[in-house]
Design an enzyme around this catalytic site. Structure first.
Site, PDB file in Angstrom:
ATOM      1  N   HIS A   1      15.049 -47.459  -4.945  1.00  0.00           N
ATOM      2  CA  HIS A   1      14.945 -46.374  -3.614  1.00  0.00           C
ATOM      3  C   HIS A   1      14.941 -44.849  -4.706  1.00  0.00           C
ATOM      4  O   HIS A   1      14.137 -44.185  -3.831  1.00  0.00           O
ATOM      5  CB  HIS A   1      16.309 -46.700  -3.218  1.00  0.00           C
ATOM      6  CG  HIS A   1      16.484 -45.079  -1.815  1.00  0.00           C
ATOM      7  ND1 HIS A   1      15.674 -45.029  -0.354  1.00  0.00           N
ATOM      8  CD2 HIS A   1      16.960 -43.429  -1.908  1.00  0.00           C
ATOM      9  CE1 HIS A   1      15.948 -44.258   0.432  1.00  0.00           C
ATOM     10  NE2 HIS A   1      16.863 -43.374  -0.633  1.00  0.00           N
ATOM     11  N   GLU A   2      15.758 -45.024  -5.547  1.00  0.00           N
ATOM     12  CA  GLU A   2      15.931 -43.706  -6.137  1.00  0.00           C
ATOM     13  C   GLU A   2      14.626 -42.523  -6.591  1.00  0.00           C
ATOM     14  O   GLU A   2      14.607 -41.911  -6.955  1.00  0.00           O
ATOM     15  CB  GLU A   2      17.797 -43.133  -6.537  1.00  0.00           C
ATOM     16  CG  GLU A   2      19.266 -43.410  -5.946  1.00  0.00           C
ATOM     17  CD  GLU A   2      18.185 -42.466  -4.694  1.00  0.00           C
ATOM     18  OE1 GLU A   2      17.803 -41.175  -4.810  1.00  0.00           O
ATOM     19  OE2 GLU A   2      19.478 -43.264  -4.054  1.00  0.00           O
TER      20      GLU A   2
ATOM     21  N   HIS B   1      11.768 -41.275  -5.040  1.00  0.00           N
ATOM     22  CA  HIS B   1      12.654 -40.479  -4.767  1.00  0.00           C
ATOM     23  C   HIS B   1      11.892 -39.071  -5.893  1.00  0.00           C
ATOM     24  O   HIS B   1      11.643 -38.147  -5.811  1.00  0.00           O
ATOM     25  CB  HIS B   1      13.911 -39.654  -4.654  1.00  0.00           C
ATOM     26  CG  HIS B   1      14.030 -39.712  -3.003  1.00  0.00           C
ATOM     27  ND1 HIS B   1      13.445 -39.576  -1.645  1.00  0.00           N
ATOM     28  CD2 HIS B   1      15.053 -40.715  -2.493  1.00  0.00           C
ATOM     29  CE1 HIS B   1      14.754 -40.281  -0.663  1.00  0.00           C
ATOM     30  NE2 HIS B   1      15.037 -40.495  -1.438  1.00  0.00           N
TER      31      HIS B   1
END
Length: 460
Positions: A21-22, A25
């Site tokens: 997820h990170e 980003h």
């Protein structure tokens, strides 16, 4: 040992999902020219820390592993300020389209991971029960459709019998029925009957299924229970079953000329015939089984619970479920992985929406304790079930982060969509108010999920 497996499986699951997820980003932020100051796995005191030579990003693994974050250069953050040379690399200086892309990248990364995990599962293959039905309870959807038990569903289509899709396993049937039940549709299910005499179409009306029925056990509520052959798992010495010649591995087909519909129905029949002989039709053997007729007389015994006299033959029973190897080619696996991810994502959104409106119970929310429990259970079953579990949680994480709640990615996305539509950024004052409201929502959801975890754990 089980506790250790649960802890390790939970740590691996959370670690993988947070990193993916990170990194979504982080990767898009770097592509958009934004300077990333820190990439943290977990919160609190750093256990490991290093700085990338080219990017200058500080990478950290922290003590509390429940989450993570990516800190980007931003003028709005408190501190000594940003050097003029770094201003073009600040997040807040980027075009709104770039900011939207960066915010979306995290949830999208979770969906991509789920697609890939499901694709691996579909390509590797997994043994699943075939879609054979047990005898439905009276006045259920399945009973009203005409199912008697023993049928094997092979396809499902719309109410007109067109756009038929094959059903390869029990889980495949479950997903297709869940989709139809959510949309309140009528479907036609094609099935081989339980007597081997032909294939028939059954019209199933799901238009009146209530929202409360669409839950974890919705298949049973509709009357679609998993069926299979009833086998003898063991025989007690000197019992009525042993005297009749029953042996472990025998498959029970009929009793007194009536087809056996499952363990509960068979046990009830035996109990009601104490002291009276019954004739069992038994299938024995492997590839070319023999059909035998065995006569046994249930022994009369006193039931400790009811106090009534019941019949007993002294045989342990087990349901023998046929399985099929569900496997697809590489391209089809990716396509099915994408479809399964879409179906689960839409189902999650619908369920969350119905929890907000009171149409579904908030007991469906789960927290870290339940996730750890299922992580451990799936890991003990093997790496394929664990990958499937990981894909499910990855989808849930992606959907959760897209909810329009300030503090989450969806809340920031809402700000930027408003800015893109109006040409004006949401004021910092309003952002502060909404952030506080969003934090209250997150704390409330977390408290409910934790309460549900404890309720499941101690059964209150």
């Amino acid at each position: 040992m089980n506790l250790l497996i649960e802890i390790v499986a939970f740590a691996v699951a959370i670690g993988v999902l947070v990193v993916v997820h990170e990194y979504g980003h982080y990767g898009v932020a770097r592509l958009c020219g934004v300077k990333v100051l820190r990439f943290s796995i977990g919160f609190g005191r750093p256990l490991l820390r290093w700085v990338g030579k080219k990017s200058g990003t500080e990478w950290a693994v922290c003590a509390l592993p429940l989450g993570g974050y990516v800190k980007m250069l931003d003028e709005r953050d408190p501190g000594p300020g940003i050097a003029p040379a770094d201003l073009p690399f600040a997040f807040n200086r980027q075009h709104v389209a770039k900011r939207i892309a960066i915010v979306l990248a995290g949830p999208v990364a979770n969906f991509v991971l789920a697609i890939l995990l499901f694709a691996v599962v579909f390509a590797t293959g997994v043994m699943e029960p075939v879609a054979t039905l047990a005898t439905p309870a009276p006045d259920t959807v399945a009973a009203r459709a005409g199912f008697e038990g023993g049928e094997t569903v092979v396809a499902i289509g719309d109410e007109h019998g067109s756009e038929t899709e094959p059903v390869r396993s029990w889980s495949d049937l479950r997903w297709k029925l869940l989709d139809a039940a959510f949309d309140h549709r009528r479907v036609v299910m094609r099935a081989h009957d339980g007597h081997g005499t032909g294939t028939y179409d059954f019209r199933v009306d799901l238009s009146r299924v209530s929202e409360q029925d669409v839950s974890d056990d919705f298949m049973a509520k509709l009357g679609f229970d998993e069926g299979g052959a009833l086998a003898v798992a063991g025989v007690e010495p000197n019992s009525a079953a042993e005297r009749a010649g029953l042996a472990a591995g025998d498959v029970l087909r009929a009793v007194d000329g009536k087809r056996i519909d499952g363990a509960d129905a068979f046990i009830a029949y035996v109990k009601s015939h104490s002291g009276r002989p019954i004739v069992l039709q038994v299938e024995r053997g492997g590839a070319a089984p023999n059909l035998l007729a065995l006569t046994t007389t249930p022994v009369a015994e006193r039931d400790a619970h009811s106090g009534h006299t019941i019949g007993r033959i002294g045989a342990a029973l087990a349901t023998k479920v046929a399985t099929v190897d569900v496997r697809y080619g590489p391209i089809d696996s990716v396509a099915r992985g994408a479809r399964r991810t879409w179906e689960i994502g839409i189902y999650s959104l619908r369920m969350f929406g119905r929890m907000l409106t009171g149409e579904a119970s908030i007991k469906n929310l789960s927290g870290p304790v339940t996730i750890a429990d299922y992580a451990g259970k799936s890991a003990r079953l093997g790496w394929v079930p664990f990958l499937s579990f990981l894909a499910l949680v990855s989808i849930s994480l992606g959907v959760l982060n897209l909810l329009p709640i300030p503090v989450l990615d969806g809340g920031h996305l809402l700000y930027y969509l408003v800015e893109a539509a109006t040409g004006k950024a949401v004021s910092e004052r309003w952002q502060l108010v909404l952030q506080r409201a969003g934090l209250v929502c997150i704390v409330a959801l977390s408290a409910i999920a934790l309460f549900n975890d404890l309720a499941r754990l101690i059964h209150f």
